[in-house]
Design a protein around this motif. Structure first.
Motif, short mmCIF file in Angstrom:
data_model
loop_
_atom_site.label_atom_id
_atom_site.label_comp_id
_atom_site.label_asym_id
_atom_site.label_seq_id
_atom_site.Cartn_x
_atom_site.Cartn_y
_atom_site.Cartn_z
N ALA A 31 6.24 -5.36 2.48
CA ALA A 31 5.08 -4.95 3.27
C ALA A 31 4.23 -6.15 3.65
CB ALA A 31 4.26 -3.93 2.49
N GLU A 32 4.05 -7.08 2.71
CA GLU A 32 3.30 -8.31 3.00
C GLU A 32 3.94 -9.08 4.14
OE1 GLU A 32 2.83 -10.87 -0.31
OE2 GLU A 32 2.06 -9.32 -1.63
N LYS A 33 5.24 -9.27 4.02
CA LYS A 33 5.98 -10.05 5.02
C LYS A 33 5.85 -9.43 6.41
CE LYS A 33 10.74 -11.60 6.02
NZ LYS A 33 10.93 -10.83 7.27
N LEU A 34 6.03 -8.13 6.48
CA LEU A 34 5.98 -7.44 7.77
C LEU A 34 4.57 -7.44 8.36
CD1 LEU A 34 8.32 -4.41 6.96
CD2 LEU A 34 8.87 -6.42 8.34
N LEU A 35 3.57 -7.33 7.50
CA LEU A 35 2.19 -7.32 7.97
C LEU A 35 1.81 -8.65 8.61
CD1 LEU A 35 -0.26 -5.38 7.96
CD2 LEU A 35 -1.04 -6.57 5.90
N ARG A 66 2.07 -15.67 -2.19
CA ARG A 66 1.73 -14.25 -2.13
C ARG A 66 0.49 -14.06 -1.27
NH1 ARG A 66 2.27 -11.05 -7.81
NH2 ARG A 66 4.48 -11.40 -8.22
N LEU A 67 0.47 -12.97 -0.52
CA LEU A 67 -0.69 -12.67 0.31
C LEU A 67 -1.89 -12.35 -0.57
CD1 LEU A 67 -1.82 -12.16 3.18
CD2 LEU A 67 -1.11 -9.77 2.92
N LEU A 68 -3.03 -12.92 -0.23
CA LEU A 68 -4.28 -12.65 -0.95
C LEU A 68 -5.29 -11.90 -0.10
CD1 LEU A 68 -4.99 -15.99 -2.88
CD2 LEU A 68 -4.29 -13.80 -3.85
N SER A 69 -5.32 -12.21 1.19
CA SER A 69 -6.32 -11.55 2.03
C SER A 69 -6.00 -11.73 3.51
CB SER A 69 -7.72 -12.11 1.74
OG SER A 69 -7.80 -13.45 2.16
N ALA A 70 -6.71 -10.95 4.30
CA ALA A 70 -6.62 -11.04 5.76
C ALA A 70 -7.95 -10.58 6.34
CB ALA A 70 -5.48 -10.18 6.29
N LYS A 71 -8.14 -10.86 7.61
CA LYS A 71 -9.27 -10.31 8.34
C LYS A 71 -8.76 -9.14 9.17
CE LYS A 71 -11.63 -14.78 8.64
NZ LYS A 71 -12.11 -15.87 9.53
N LEU A 72 -9.45 -8.02 9.07
CA LEU A 72 -9.04 -6.80 9.76
C LEU A 72 -10.08 -6.49 10.83
CD1 LEU A 72 -7.25 -4.25 9.99
CD2 LEU A 72 -8.70 -3.20 8.25
N ASP A 133 -0.12 4.08 8.81
CA ASP A 133 0.77 4.32 9.94
C ASP A 133 1.44 3.03 10.40
OD1 ASP A 133 1.90 6.12 11.88
OD2 ASP A 133 0.57 5.24 13.37
N HIS A 134 0.67 1.96 10.46
CA HIS A 134 1.22 0.66 10.87
C HIS A 134 2.33 0.22 9.92
CE1 HIS A 134 1.51 -3.24 12.65
NE2 HIS A 134 0.92 -3.88 11.65
N LEU A 135 2.08 0.29 8.62
CA LEU A 135 3.09 -0.12 7.66
C LEU A 135 4.31 0.79 7.70
CD1 LEU A 135 0.87 -1.06 4.58
CD2 LEU A 135 2.14 -2.62 6.07
N ASN A 136 4.10 2.07 7.89
CA ASN A 136 5.24 2.99 7.96
C ASN A 136 6.10 2.74 9.19
OD1 ASN A 136 5.20 4.56 5.58
ND2 ASN A 136 3.46 5.73 6.35
N ASN A 137 5.49 2.37 10.29
CA ASN A 137 6.26 2.01 11.48
C ASN A 137 7.15 0.80 11.20
OD1 ASN A 137 5.09 4.06 12.99
ND2 ASN A 137 3.50 2.74 13.84
N LEU A 138 6.62 -0.14 10.42
CA LEU A 138 7.36 -1.37 10.11
C LEU A 138 8.42 -1.14 9.04
CD1 LEU A 138 4.35 -3.87 10.01
CD2 LEU A 138 5.91 -3.43 11.92
N LEU A 139 8.15 -0.23 8.10
CA LEU A 139 9.05 -0.01 6.96
C LEU A 139 10.16 1.00 7.24
CD1 LEU A 139 6.35 0.16 4.15
CD2 LEU A 139 8.09 -1.63 4.38
N ALA A 140 10.06 1.71 8.35
CA ALA A 140 11.00 2.81 8.62
C ALA A 140 12.45 2.35 8.58
CB ALA A 140 10.67 3.45 9.97
#
Length: 301
Positions: A31-35, A66-72, A133-140
């Motif tokens: 999930a981190e990688k895809l995000l 490892r991912l620690l943070s992002a700006k949303l 929803d965004h993660l599920n689109n990527l993980l499908a």
């Protein structure tokens, strides 16, 4: 700074692909990688028009990558009044603004910590649903599904029960665990049985009374077991009822913004560094951690 906290729960998807994509690692790592690779999310409403958009940027990773943070953030069209000195007149101009909040990422606990700022996002239920929803689109294509559920308080459920004169329906939705383990072993085993036998991703329990006479006791052990699972981010509840003197029913859920647990810290992200991010996570972690006494995760993620 104020934050909302939510947990990610990964389950195998119901639909199986003919060719399974390979990824060496854990679902949360994937999930981190895809995000990081897919930084924009655009959803469409039922009529096909864009309804929600998110932009992920400003990623910070630790020394272990490892991912620690992002700006949303989101794109927002703003109208400004400019002054043209040559024309001696005011001009209407439109520009795109990109307001954002901070999103902190705790891989070990499968938790995201999202800054609360209602001037950027008014409805955090929508924000969490959009991230899901965004993660599920990527993980499908990897045959995975994720649920992003906010941490909540049991007291909010009982407060809702007490304020309603008539209660027509109460629903508990519990997701299959890949993380919540020894905290509630018997419930975990029961959910895993449903998952294996029926290829289910969740269990929905609904109790109802068409006359609004449901009697939900605070001492009921099954209700409290379900609520404990939900408060850790393993599901959600909803209550359909009516207050005294009201003519219409309303449905109140654990995921609405008013019921999402809010935490606060005096630590500021002044320079937006990895050290500041880890300091904030260390403040909140005792409240959301589900690791066992030995410091190992309850489940392989």
């Amino acid at each position: 700074m104020k934050f909302h906290i939510a947990r990610l729960s990964f389950v195998p998807s119901v639909q199986k692909a003919l060719v399974e994509p390979k990824f060496e690692g854990t679902p949360i790592g994937l999930a981190e990688k895809l995000l990081v690779e897919h930084t924009q999310y655009i959803s469409k409403n039922k009529k096909g028009f864009t309804s929600t958009s998110l932009i992920f940027a400003g990623f910070i990773c630790g020394t272990d990558r490892r991912l620690l943070s992002a700006k949303l953030g989101k794109a927002k069209e703003v109208k400004l009044l400019d002054y043209d000195d040559a024309k001696k007149d005011f001009l209407d101009t439109e520009r795109t603004s990109y307001p954002y909040v901070y999103l902190l990422w705790d891989r070990d606990e499968q938790v995201i910590v999202v800054q609360k700022n209602t001037s950027v996002f008014q409805d955090y239920e929508v924000v969490l649903n959009s991230i899901e929803d965004h993660l599920n689109n990527l993980l499908a294509e990897y045959e995975l599904r994720v649920f992003v559920e906010p941490l909540t308080e049991k007291a909010d459920f009982w407060r809702t029960i007490q304020m309603l004169k008539y209660i027509y329906e109460v629903t508990f939705e519990l997701h299959m665990p890949n993380f919540l383990g020894k905290t509630q072993k018997h419930l975990k085993e029961a959910l895993e049985t449903f998952s294996k036998e029926y290829n289910a991703t969740g269990v929905l329990t609904r109790i109802s009374n068409p006359d609004g006479r449901l009697n939900i006791q605070e001492s009921d052990p099954q209700t409290n077991t379900d609520l404990e699972w939900i408060t850790k981010g393993g599901g959600s509840w909803s209550i359909n009822g009516k207050k005294e003197g009201k003519k219409t029913k309303s449905t109140i859920t654990s995921t609405r913004s008013q019921n999402i647990k809010t935490e606060e810290t005096s630590i500021e992200l002044e320079n937006y560094t990895a050290e500041e991010v880890m300091a904030i996570l260390s403040v909140f972690k005792p409240g959301y951690s589900v690791k066992n006494a030995q410091g190992k995760d309850d489940e392989d993620k």
